[in-house]
Design a protein around this motif. Structure first.
Motif, PDB file in Angstrom:
ATOM      1  N   THR A 143      48.565  45.641  48.802  1.00 58.34           N
ATOM      2  CA  THR A 143      47.471  44.856  48.651  1.00 58.34           C
ATOM      3  C   THR A 143      47.217  44.642  46.955  1.00 58.34           C
ATOM      4  O   THR A 143      48.163  44.910  46.235  1.00 58.34           O
ATOM      5  CB  THR A 143      46.357  45.617  49.111  1.00 58.34           C
ATOM      6  N   ASN A 144      46.077  44.128  46.769  1.00 56.43           N
ATOM      7  CA  ASN A 144      45.603  43.837  45.365  1.00 56.43           C
ATOM      8  C   ASN A 144      44.022  43.289  45.263  1.00 56.43           C
ATOM      9  O   ASN A 144      43.661  43.093  46.527  1.00 56.43           O
ATOM     10  CB  ASN A 144      46.744  42.676  44.725  1.00 56.43           C
TER      11      ASN A 144
ATOM     12  N   TRP B 251      44.841  54.298  38.347  1.00 47.24           N
ATOM     13  CA  TRP B 251      46.211  53.687  38.040  1.00 47.24           C
ATOM     14  C   TRP B 251      46.782  54.512  37.014  1.00 47.24           C
ATOM     15  O   TRP B 251      46.295  55.284  36.180  1.00 47.24           O
ATOM     16  CB  TRP B 251      45.730  52.425  37.145  1.00 47.24           C
TER      17      TRP B 251
ATOM     18  N   LYS C  92      51.612  52.148  38.791  1.00 50.34           N
ATOM     19  CA  LYS C  92      51.176  51.933  40.201  1.00 50.34           C
ATOM     20  C   LYS C  92      49.654  52.419  40.384  1.00 50.34           C
ATOM     21  O   LYS C  92      49.411  53.343  39.533  1.00 50.34           O
ATOM     22  CB  LYS C  92      52.112  52.649  41.185  1.00 50.34           C
TER      23      LYS C  92
ATOM     24  N   TYR D 191      48.615  49.891  45.078  1.00 46.03           N
ATOM     25  CA  TYR D 191      48.818  48.287  44.683  1.00 46.03           C
ATOM     26  C   TYR D 191      49.575  48.603  43.299  1.00 46.03           C
ATOM     27  O   TYR D 191      49.660  49.768  42.796  1.00 46.03           O
ATOM     28  CB  TYR D 191      47.563  47.759  44.384  1.00 46.03           C
ATOM     29  N   SER D 192      50.183  47.598  42.923  1.00 41.54           N
ATOM     30  CA  SER D 192      51.018  47.719  41.672  1.00 41.54           C
ATOM     31  C   SER D 192      50.962  46.110  40.888  1.00 41.54           C
ATOM     32  O   SER D 192      50.640  45.194  41.565  1.00 41.54           O
ATOM     33  CB  SER D 192      52.366  47.872  42.118  1.00 41.54           C
ATOM     34  N   PHE D 193      51.700  46.057  39.982  1.00 50.76           N
ATOM     35  CA  PHE D 193      52.037  44.863  39.390  1.00 50.76           C
ATOM     36  C   PHE D 193      52.687  43.685  40.384  1.00 50.76           C
ATOM     37  O   PHE D 193      52.327  42.696  40.407  1.00 50.76           O
ATOM     38  CB  PHE D 193      53.032  44.852  37.922  1.00 50.76           C
TER      39      PHE D 193
ATOM     40  N   GLU E  92      42.583  40.786  44.460  1.00 49.00           N
ATOM     41  CA  GLU E  92      42.171  39.523  44.803  1.00 49.00           C
ATOM     42  C   GLU E  92      42.077  39.480  46.582  1.00 49.00           C
ATOM     43  O   GLU E  92      41.207  38.893  47.008  1.00 49.00           O
ATOM     44  CB  GLU E  92      43.053  38.503  44.268  1.00 49.00           C
ATOM     45  N   GLU E  93      43.152  40.216  47.162  1.00 47.43           N
ATOM     46  CA  GLU E  93      43.173  40.199  48.540  1.00 47.43           C
ATOM     47  C   GLU E  93      41.644  40.885  49.125  1.00 47.43           C
ATOM     48  O   GLU E  93      41.451  40.516  50.101  1.00 47.43           O
ATOM     49  CB  GLU E  93      44.475  40.919  49.051  1.00 47.43           C
TER      50      GLU E  93
ATOM     51  N   THR F 236      52.636  43.795  43.539  1.00 49.38           N
ATOM     52  CA  THR F 236      51.766  43.455  44.712  1.00 49.38           C
ATOM     53  C   THR F 236      50.550  42.424  44.172  1.00 49.38           C
ATOM     54  O   THR F 236      50.007  41.476  44.958  1.00 49.38           O
ATOM     55  CB  THR F 236      51.157  44.522  45.337  1.00 49.38           C
ATOM     56  N   ARG F 237      50.317  42.539  42.797  1.00 47.60           N
ATOM     57  CA  ARG F 237      49.515  41.705  42.168  1.00 47.60           C
ATOM     58  C   ARG F 237      49.678  40.109  41.721  1.00 47.60           C
ATOM     59  O   ARG F 237      49.037  39.289  42.092  1.00 47.60           O
ATOM     60  CB  ARG F 237      48.432  42.260  41.324  1.00 47.60           C
TER      61      ARG F 237
END
Length: 181
Positions: free
Chosen positions: A84-85, A50, A58, A72-74, A87-88, A76-77
């Motif tokens: 993606t994130n 990160w 990011k 991933y990023s804020f 949780e996915e 996308t989450r």
């Protein structure tokens, strides 16, 4: 796990040649550890990096196998941005693990599924001011010759309790919707 025993362990996990195995026998070799028997299995890893602040930064996540290397990023989450994130990724791991566990338990019961379709919906909510995974909703359907809807549902429930990811997420409510049509 050494390579010489990998095929034996995979066969044991799947229940061997149609024989019913206990939970301790499913995965091959075991060793005592306190009150439990522990079986050697591979340790997997993933890495994340990160950069920047939470909202403007990011990151990337990558798996040991190299199959996944994603940004991933804020947004996308916590918003609906494309990407993606965590949780996915948990959802993908849970759906994949559950489908394999269901197949293993079906095999122990003498059934050979032609197809199983599993989905996991992971819910992220704010609890006491902190983002928290509060629920995983599993949904499964499939085609298993000779298996009626009642038995499909019973075995699906057994598989939820056998699935390693389900057991890892025991602090989270995990529901299961079975479509035995």
């Amino acid at each position: 796990m050494d390579v010489a025993h990998a095929a034996d362990d995979a066969a044991a996990f799947a229940g061997g040649a149609g024989e019913r195995r206990s939970g301790n026998e499913r995965c091959g070799r075991t060793a005592a550890s306190g009150d439990r028997e522990v079986t050697d299995m591979p340790t997997r890893n993933a890495k994340a990096q990160w950069s920047g602040s939470l909202k403007n930064g990011k990151g990337t996540v990558a798996t040991q196998s190299g199959v996944l290397d994603a940004a991933y990023s804020f947004p996308t989450r916590f918003e609906d941005a494309s990407g993606t994130n965590p949780e996915e990724l948990i959802a993908a791991a849970h759906a994949g693990c559950y489908a394999m566990a269901f197949s293993a338990v079906l095999g122990e019961e003498g059934y050979d599924p032609s197809q199983l379709d599993a989905r996991a919906d992971v819910t992220l909510a704010e609890v006491d001011g902190k983002p928290t995974i509060t629920r995983v909703a599993l949904k499964v359907s499939g085609k298993v010759e000779g298996l009626d809807a009642g038995e499909f549902k019973r075995i699906a429930e057994d598989a939820k309790n056998f699935c390693p990811v389900s057991r890892a997420l025991t602090g989270v409510e995990i529901t299961l919707d079975v479509d035995a049509a």
